[in-house]
Enzyme design. Structure first.
Site, short mmCIF file in Angstrom:
data_model
loop_
_atom_site.label_atom_id
_atom_site.label_comp_id
_atom_site.label_asym_id
_atom_site.label_seq_id
_atom_site.Cartn_x
_atom_site.Cartn_y
_atom_site.Cartn_z
N GLN A 98 2.26 -6.03 -3.17
CA GLN A 98 2.62 -6.08 -1.74
C GLN A 98 3.95 -5.35 -1.50
OE1 GLN A 98 1.51 -9.34 -3.25
NE2 GLN A 98 -0.43 -8.39 -2.85
N THR A 135 -6.00 -11.59 2.91
CA THR A 135 -7.10 -10.96 2.16
C THR A 135 -8.18 -11.98 1.82
OG1 THR A 135 -5.95 -11.43 0.09
CG2 THR A 135 -5.54 -9.27 1.10
N GLY A 193 -4.28 -4.14 -4.33
CA GLY A 193 -5.33 -3.17 -4.63
C GLY A 193 -4.63 -1.89 -5.04
N HIS A 194 -4.40 -1.72 -6.32
CA HIS A 194 -3.63 -0.56 -6.79
C HIS A 194 -4.58 0.55 -7.24
CE1 HIS A 194 -0.12 -3.56 -7.57
NE2 HIS A 194 -0.18 -3.17 -6.32
N LEU A 225 2.92 10.05 -0.48
CA LEU A 225 2.02 10.53 0.57
C LEU A 225 2.68 11.49 1.56
CD1 LEU A 225 0.83 7.10 0.34
CD2 LEU A 225 -1.01 8.63 0.94
N ASP A 273 0.81 -1.23 0.00
CA ASP A 273 0.00 0.00 0.00
C ASP A 273 0.83 1.27 0.00
OD1 ASP A 273 -2.30 -1.64 0.24
OD2 ASP A 273 -1.95 -1.77 2.40
N LYS A 287 2.22 2.03 -5.13
CA LYS A 287 2.90 1.49 -6.32
C LYS A 287 2.09 1.71 -7.59
CE LYS A 287 3.01 -2.59 -4.47
NZ LYS A 287 2.67 -2.27 -3.10
N GLY A 288 0.76 1.58 -7.47
CA GLY A 288 -0.12 1.72 -8.63
C GLY A 288 0.05 3.10 -9.25
P1 IMP Z 1 -2.47 -12.71 1.55
O1 IMP Z 1 -1.53 -12.15 0.54
O2 IMP Z 1 -3.92 -12.45 1.21
O3 IMP Z 1 -2.21 -14.15 1.84
O4 IMP Z 1 -2.24 -11.94 2.93
C1 IMP Z 1 -1.04 -12.09 3.67
C2 IMP Z 1 -0.61 -10.78 4.31
O5 IMP Z 1 -0.27 -9.85 3.29
C3 IMP Z 1 -1.70 -10.11 5.14
O6 IMP Z 1 -1.08 -9.43 6.20
C4 IMP Z 1 -2.31 -9.11 4.19
O7 IMP Z 1 -2.90 -8.03 4.85
C5 IMP Z 1 -1.07 -8.67 3.44
N1 IMP Z 1 -1.36 -8.18 2.09
C6 IMP Z 1 -1.67 -8.90 1.00
N2 IMP Z 1 -1.84 -8.09 -0.06
C7 IMP Z 1 -1.63 -6.83 0.36
C8 IMP Z 1 -1.63 -5.57 -0.28
O8 IMP Z 1 -1.85 -5.42 -1.48
N3 IMP Z 1 -1.37 -4.50 0.52
C9 IMP Z 1 -1.08 -4.63 1.83
N4 IMP Z 1 -1.06 -5.78 2.47
C10 IMP Z 1 -1.33 -6.89 1.75
#
Ligand code: IMP
Length: 431
Positions: A226, A132, A44-45, A333, A17, A20-21
């Site tokens: 990520q 997520t 989520g970009h 930011l 977060d 990057k997008g």
């Molecule tokens: P997963 O990737 O859904 O398995 O989640 C594993 C960890 O990565 C958790 O702490 C999520 O909140 C975090 N995470 C996954 N994708 C994102 C992202 O795009 N932004 C921030 N945290 C993420």
């Protein structure tokens, strides 16, 4: 185009977060190709331009630049239902998706992966990761244990048999281990084929496509998802995602050799945020955190959950630069801190009475680390209309300069708002 770099990797240097997008979209204006190399629709970009806000999860952030080829690489995991839905939304916004390409080698996220993800989270009780629930971990686990299904499998003559065995296998896990809901093969197959037929013409040998672009000296941008601190090897395990999200995976996940990667830019937020659980030494839970969260719209772009907020962690950043091979940083930011009287930077941790300057391996130790802060005066004025570093108030310049000194990396640029126009380059390479 003045850029000297033909291949640039953009990665998150914190816990995701970082914006990057927005930065990928900015560079994409000059690029010929954008490649996503890891992760899935857990990302989520957000991209903002012309007064509109767009979100992409699995589609590369270059999609809003019509001249750019957007590639979902072999290192990603793809939920076809969500990909098709996302393409539809993009089309509804008046943007064409014929320049979107999906690797034939990418692994497919099925509904059972999402269900297992949720069931595993439930079973972890107080050690919940906060995933997520997009099925990322179970899909990468299947890839590693050779139970995965790739897009290229669908056209194979024996595909129905393979899928049937796969449904049976996952139904056993779901019903016997977790008491969950089993799947009906015919329904799974019909849904898969409906989605597959929509994207069929977008499927390519993406490694070959990227290699050709490099051969032709095109500007190729590799978009990470990520952040380094969520990397499966180098992140705060087990509170991580299931892919190698650092630039080290850009070549493997795009299907080219590492020698083609020329530069790595780490996107860094001017403060720290985290969505899931796990250690976060600089976390703050007070009025300041609330203010930063509201000003920075720090709510999960997929979950809507409030993000945890902290001061800039230079220890974690130095670590991310080292393990992630980051050449330069891009600070995002910065304007969110406009209202702060004073701003802290964490320069070391204190663990068991000792001062340490790197991240411990174990998350229990990280949770016990106390931040050692250096406090700087804030600038307390609106910087959202600034167009150069020189126009920044002196205290904002000092904040950036101090981070640069502590972490030992230069800034390629910074941003002072969500719009494309609020992105300021400090070096001319991409102008
Ligand atoms: P997963 O990737 O859904 O398995 O989640 C594993 C960890 O990565 C958790 O702490 C999520 O909140 C975090 N995470 C996954 N994708 C994102 C992202 O795009 N932004 C921030 N945290 C993420």
């Amino acid at each position: 185009m003045k850029n000297n770099f033909k291949s640039l990797v953009v990665v998150g240097s914190q816990w995701g977060d970082e914006g990057k997008g927005k930065i990928t979209d900015y560079f994409a204006q000059k690029a010929e190709m954008v490649v996503r190399f890891a992760g899935g629709d857990n990302a989520g970009h957000m991209i903002e331009f012309g007064g509109a806000r767009h979100k992409v999860t699995i589609v590369p952030s270059g999609i809003f630049n019509r001249h750019v080829k957007n590639v979902i690489g072999n290192g990603t995991v793809v939920n076809l239902t969500n990909l098709v839905a996302e393409m539809k939304k993009i089309n509804e916004a008046g943007v064409d998706t014929s320049n979107l390409f999906v690797s034939d080698r990418a692994h497919i996220i099925f509904d059972w992966h999402c269900q297992i993800d949720a069931l595993q989270e439930e079973s972890r009780k107080e050690r919940i990761i906060g995933t997520t629930k997009r099925g990322i971990g179970p899909t990468y686990a299947d890839k590693a244990s050779r139970y995965g299904i790739r897009i290229c499998d669908i056209e194979q003559p024996e595909f129905k048999d393979i899928l049937k065995e796969n449904v049976d296998y996952h139904n056993q896990i779901i019903t016997q281990l977790y008491n969950g809901t089993p799947y009906v093969f015919e329904e799974v197959y019909a849904k898969l084929m409906d989605n597959y037929n929509v994207i069929k013409n977008n499927i390519v040998d993406s490694g070959e496509m990227v290699a050709e672009a490099i051969e032709e000296n095109q500007f190729v941008l590799f978009e990470g998802a990520q952040g380094v601190l969520l990397d499966i090897d180098h992140g705060t395990y087990p509170y991580v995602t299931s892919s190698t999200c650092s630039a080290n995976n850009a070549s493997t996940g795009a299907g080219i050799h590492a020698k083609h990667i020329q530069k790595v830019v780490g996107i860094a937020k001017a403060y720290q945020t985290r969505v899931g659980f796990g250690g976060m030494p600089t976390e703050i839970i007070d009025e300041t955190a609330h203010r930063i969260r509201e000003r920075g719209r720090e709510y999960g772009s997929n979950s809507g959950k409030p993000r945890r907020i902290g001061y800039f962690d230079a220890v974690a950043m130095k670590y991310a630069i080292r393990v992630g091979g980051i050449d330069e940083l891009f600070l995002t930011l910065l304007d969110v801190l406009d209202t702060e009287k004073e701003i802290k930077i964490c320069t070391a941790y204190e663990l068991d009475g000792k001062c340490i300057k790197t991240m411990p391996a174990n998350d229990n130790d990280l949770k016990r680390c106390k931040p050692v802060y250096e406090t700087l005066p804030g600038w307390e004025q609106d910087i959202t209309k600034v167009t150069s570093f020189a126009e920044l108030p002196i205290n904002a310049q000092n904040y950036m300069n101090r981070i640069k000194e502590i972490v030992g990396a230069e800034f390629l640029g910074f941003s002072v708002g969500p719009d494309r126009k609020q992105t300021i380059m400090l070096k001319g390479e991409f102008e």
